[in-house]
Design a protein around this motif. Structure first.
Motif, PDB file in Angstrom:
ATOM      1  N   ALA A  37      80.480  23.281  60.994  1.00 40.86           N
ATOM      2  CA  ALA A  37      81.535  23.986  61.724  1.00 40.86           C
ATOM      3  C   ALA A  37      82.413  24.790  60.780  1.00 40.86           C
ATOM      4  CB  ALA A  37      82.384  22.990  62.519  1.00 40.86           C
ATOM      5  N   HIS A  38      82.726  24.230  59.619  1.00 38.30           N
ATOM      6  CA  HIS A  38      83.507  24.969  58.625  1.00 38.30           C
ATOM      7  C   HIS A  38      82.815  26.289  58.271  1.00 38.30           C
ATOM      8  CE1 HIS A  38      85.657  21.194  57.774  1.00 38.30           C
ATOM      9  NE2 HIS A  38      86.472  21.847  56.959  1.00 38.30           N
ATOM     10  N   LEU A  39      81.524  26.203  57.971  1.00 34.70           N
ATOM     11  CA  LEU A  39      80.791  27.399  57.557  1.00 34.70           C
ATOM     12  C   LEU A  39      80.609  28.385  58.710  1.00 34.70           C
ATOM     13  CD1 LEU A  39      78.172  25.794  55.174  1.00 34.70           C
ATOM     14  CD2 LEU A  39      80.189  27.123  54.565  1.00 34.70           C
ATOM     15  N   ALA A  40      80.344  27.866  59.899  1.00 30.58           N
ATOM     16  CA  ALA A  40      80.195  28.739  61.061  1.00 30.58           C
ATOM     17  C   ALA A  40      81.503  29.471  61.351  1.00 30.58           C
ATOM     18  CB  ALA A  40      79.756  27.923  62.276  1.00 30.58           C
ATOM     19  N   ALA A  41      82.606  28.753  61.301  1.00 27.12           N
ATOM     20  CA  ALA A  41      83.909  29.377  61.549  1.00 27.12           C
ATOM     21  C   ALA A  41      84.222  30.422  60.484  1.00 27.12           C
ATOM     22  CB  ALA A  41      85.005  28.316  61.609  1.00 27.12           C
ATOM     23  N   CYS A  42      83.890  30.138  59.244  1.00 34.96           N
ATOM     24  CA  CYS A  42      84.134  31.090  58.162  1.00 34.96           C
ATOM     25  C   CYS A  42      83.324  32.364  58.387  1.00 34.96           C
ATOM     26  CB  CYS A  42      83.797  30.459  56.818  1.00 34.96           C
ATOM     27  SG  CYS A  42      84.111  31.539  55.405  1.00 34.96           S
ATOM     28  N   ALA A  86      85.502  28.489  47.293  1.00 36.87           N
ATOM     29  CA  ALA A  86      84.115  28.608  46.824  1.00 36.87           C
ATOM     30  C   ALA A  86      83.189  28.928  47.991  1.00 36.87           C
ATOM     31  CB  ALA A  86      83.674  27.321  46.125  1.00 36.87           C
ATOM     32  N   TYR A  87      83.390  28.255  49.119  1.00 35.43           N
ATOM     33  CA  TYR A  87      82.542  28.535  50.274  1.00 35.43           C
ATOM     34  C   TYR A  87      82.820  29.912  50.869  1.00 35.43           C
ATOM     35  CZ  TYR A  87      80.078  24.124  50.502  1.00 35.43           C
ATOM     36  OH  TYR A  87      79.251  23.072  50.229  1.00 35.43           O
ATOM     37  N   VAL A  88      84.053  30.362  50.871  1.00 33.84           N
ATOM     38  CA  VAL A  88      84.332  31.721  51.351  1.00 33.84           C
ATOM     39  C   VAL A  88      83.561  32.722  50.486  1.00 33.84           C
ATOM     40  CG1 VAL A  88      86.103  33.503  51.648  1.00 33.84           C
ATOM     41  CG2 VAL A  88      86.548  31.165  52.438  1.00 33.84           C
ATOM     42  N   ARG A 106      72.493  34.359  61.986  1.00 37.37           N
ATOM     43  CA  ARG A 106      73.141  34.425  60.670  1.00 37.37           C
ATOM     44  C   ARG A 106      73.717  33.075  60.262  1.00 37.37           C
ATOM     45  NH1 ARG A 106      76.918  39.589  59.717  1.00 37.37           N
ATOM     46  NH2 ARG A 106      76.224  40.632  61.548  1.00 37.37           N
ATOM     47  N   VAL A 107      74.420  32.424  61.176  1.00 40.54           N
ATOM     48  CA  VAL A 107      75.007  31.115  60.846  1.00 40.54           C
ATOM     49  C   VAL A 107      73.908  30.124  60.497  1.00 40.54           C
ATOM     50  CG1 VAL A 107      76.236  29.119  61.791  1.00 40.54           C
ATOM     51  CG2 VAL A 107      77.175  31.416  62.087  1.00 40.54           C
ATOM     52  N   ASN A 108      72.854  30.062  61.280  1.00 42.31           N
ATOM     53  CA  ASN A 108      71.779  29.113  60.992  1.00 42.31           C
ATOM     54  C   ASN A 108      71.090  29.427  59.664  1.00 42.31           C
ATOM     55  OD1 ASN A 108      72.343  27.609  63.258  1.00 42.31           O
ATOM     56  ND2 ASN A 108      70.801  28.620  64.522  1.00 42.31           N
ATOM     57  N   ALA A 109      70.905  30.698  59.374  1.00 47.92           N
ATOM     58  CA  ALA A 109      70.323  31.070  58.075  1.00 47.92           C
ATOM     59  C   ALA A 109      71.271  30.687  56.935  1.00 47.92           C
ATOM     60  CB  ALA A 109      70.009  32.564  58.045  1.00 47.92           C
TER      61      ALA A 109
END
Length: 150
Positions: A37-42, A86-88, A106-109
Motif C-alpha cells: 500500500a505504501h508503494l502503491a500510494a507513492c 529511499a522508496y520515493v 505499473r503498481v504491480n510491476a
C-alpha cells in the motif's frame, strides 16, 4: 541482497486510488497500510496527483495517517524518513524506466521490481545507519551508495 517475497498484487485501479485517497483523508484501516500500500500510494501520488508536492508533503501525510489510526511517530516506531525517501527515489526510478502503462499494471510491476523489494533501501544504507534514530527522524544520506536519480 534482495530476499524472496511474493507481494500482494492489485486487481483494479480503483483499489489503488482508494488507498491514495484514504491516506490523504486518514480514512484507511490501519491493517490496510501495508508495504504494498505504501508503494502503491507513492506511485499514485507521483503519477496522478501532480498538485501534491510529494517531497514536501510525504512525511506529514504519513505521520498524520499513523496518528489517525492510533500509531505513534517516535524514535522506534511509526514514520521513518530515510526509508520513505529511499522508496520515493526508487518509485521515481521505476517510473523513468518502465514501459508499463496503466495504474494497476505499473503498481504491480513496481512491486515485482527490485525497487519494490522490502530490503531495497539496504542497497544504499548499512543496516546500522538505516535503522538509527537519526535516519528515522530525518533524512540521512546513504553510506553505501547514493540513491538513484531518474
Amino acid at each position: 541482497m534482495t530476499t524472496e517475497y511474493s507481494p500482494r498484487l492489485f486487481e483494479r485501479d480503483e483499489d489503488i486510488r482508494a488507498l491514495g485517497e484514504g491516506l490523504l483523508a486518514c480514512a484507511l484501516p490501519r491493517e490496510a497500510w501495508t508495504h504494498e500500500a505504501h508503494l502503491a500510494a507513492c506511485l499514485w501520488l507521483l503519477t496522478e496527483r501532480p498538485d501534491i508536492d510529494v517531497d514536501a508533503r510525504i512525511a506529514d501525510m504519513i505521520r498524520r495517517f499513523n496518528e489517525s489510526v492510533g500509531g505513534v511517530n517516535d524514535d522506534t516506531q511509526g514514520y521513518h524518513d530515510s526509508i520513505t525517501r529511499a522508496y520515493v527515489a526508487g518509485v521515481r526510478l521505476f517510473l523513468a524506466e518502465t514501459a508499463e502503462t496503466g495504474l494497476t499494471s505499473r503498481v504491480n510491476a513496481l512491486l515485482r521490481s527490485p525497487m519494490g523489494a522490502r530490503d531495497w533501501p539496504l542497497r544504499f544504507y548499512s543496516r546500522d545507519l538505516l535503522f538509527s534514530v537519526s535516519a528515522r527522524r530525518g533524512f540521512v544520506p546513504p553510506d553505501l551508495a547514493p540513491l538513484p536519480a531518474p
